[in-house]
Design an enzyme around this catalytic site. Structure first.
Site, mmCIF file in Angstrom:
data_model
loop_
_atom_site.group_PDB
_atom_site.id
_atom_site.type_symbol
_atom_site.label_atom_id
_atom_site.label_comp_id
_atom_site.label_asym_id
_atom_site.label_seq_id
_atom_site.Cartn_x
_atom_site.Cartn_y
_atom_site.Cartn_z
ATOM 1 N N SER A 1 0.838 -1.200 0.000
ATOM 2 C CA SER A 1 0.000 0.000 0.000
ATOM 3 C C SER A 1 0.869 1.243 0.000
ATOM 4 C CB SER A 1 -0.909 0.015 1.233
ATOM 5 O OG SER A 1 -1.587 1.251 1.355
ATOM 6 N N TYR B 1 -1.792 -0.149 10.275
ATOM 7 C CA TYR B 1 -1.821 -0.560 8.875
ATOM 8 C C TYR B 1 -0.608 -0.013 8.134
ATOM 9 C CZ TYR B 1 -3.488 -1.280 4.110
ATOM 10 O OH TYR B 1 -3.609 -1.673 2.799
#
Length: 257
Positions: free
Chosen positions: A154, A167
């Site tokens: 990501s 995250y």
């Protein structure tokens, strides 16, 4: 000798190859399954709770021999069992796509809202999980001499700005791990990470549609990223980027700029 080491650097053919995809029943994983199957690969759709989705996907993919397989990335014993089943049923594994992951929307400034259980779950799923899958499948991947692992990372790893602090940390760990594993698993296995920004799925619990579209509007290309856009990058990494390993590729509409 593999095509790569023999100097034959034409496109990597997926005919008669086996691609294993964790988190393969939905989102980026399912889109990758579709694209890889269209190019001739036999797909193993790994799932945790999405058995019905995985079985339905296996039935409608082009080609034949596709299977769904329970492959929970937080359970190392189950992962080893899945690797053994792939060897028994397919006899090989040439491509591994680590698409399974998890998160929860927690404001970065609200430190107390990020409880230990949530932090641990995100790191175990997003970092230890891909490592455990690669570890279990490495012997089978090495056997072919020219295998590819693609991890779905990501942009949050680069910007430190995503659904939660945990995250972001997990995807940064995944990117660094790819560098380490690319070094030790070469030359038989290449490792490439694909890093999208926001993707138009329901992956992030608590993310509003309005907030998602606002971020898209602020990116240079101002284009909503669909799962298939990421899947096409996965295909490119597998089939054409033959001398790429230990690298993270941004598929983010220029959002890092």
């Amino acid at each position: 000798m593999s095509d790569l080491r023999s100097g034959n650097l034409g496109p990597y053919s997926l005919k008669d190859r086996v691609a294993v995809i964790t988190g393969g029943s939905s989102g980026i994983g399912a889109a990758s399954a579709q694209r890889l199957a269209e190019l001739g690969a036999r797909i193993v759709i790994g799932y945790n709770t999405g058995r019905d989705r995985a079985e339905a996907l296996a039935a409608r993919l082009p080609g034949s021999g596709h299977v769904s397989l329970h492959l929970p990335v937080t359970d190392s014993a189950a992962i080893r069992a899945a690797a053994a089943e792939v060897e028994s049923r397919c006899g090989r594994a040439d491509v591994l796509v680590n698409s399974a992951g998890t998160t929860r929307a927690v404001p970065h400034g609200d430190l107390d809202a990020m409880d230990d259980e949530t932090f641990d779950r995100i790191l175990v799923t997003n970092v230890r999980g891909p490592f455990a899958v690669i570890r279990a499948f490495a012997p089978l991947l090495r056997r072919g001499g020219d295998a590819v692992v693609v991890n779905i990372s990501s942009l949050a790893a680069v910007r430190g700005n995503g659904s939660s602090v945990a995250y972001c940390a997990s995807k940064a760990g995944l990117d660094t791990m790819a560098v380490s594993l690319a070094r030790v698993l070469a030359p038989e296995i290449r490792i490439i990470n694909i890093s999208p920004a926001g993707v138009d799925t329901d992956f992030v619990p608590g993310r509003s549609r309005e907030g998602f579209l606002r971020h898209v509007a602020q990116s240079p290309l101002k284009t909503v990223c669909q799962p298939d856009d990421v899947a096409m990058a996965v295909v490119a990494a597998v089939t054409h980027l033959r001398l790429v390993t230990g690298t993270t590729l941004l598929v983010d509409g220029g959002a890092h700029l």
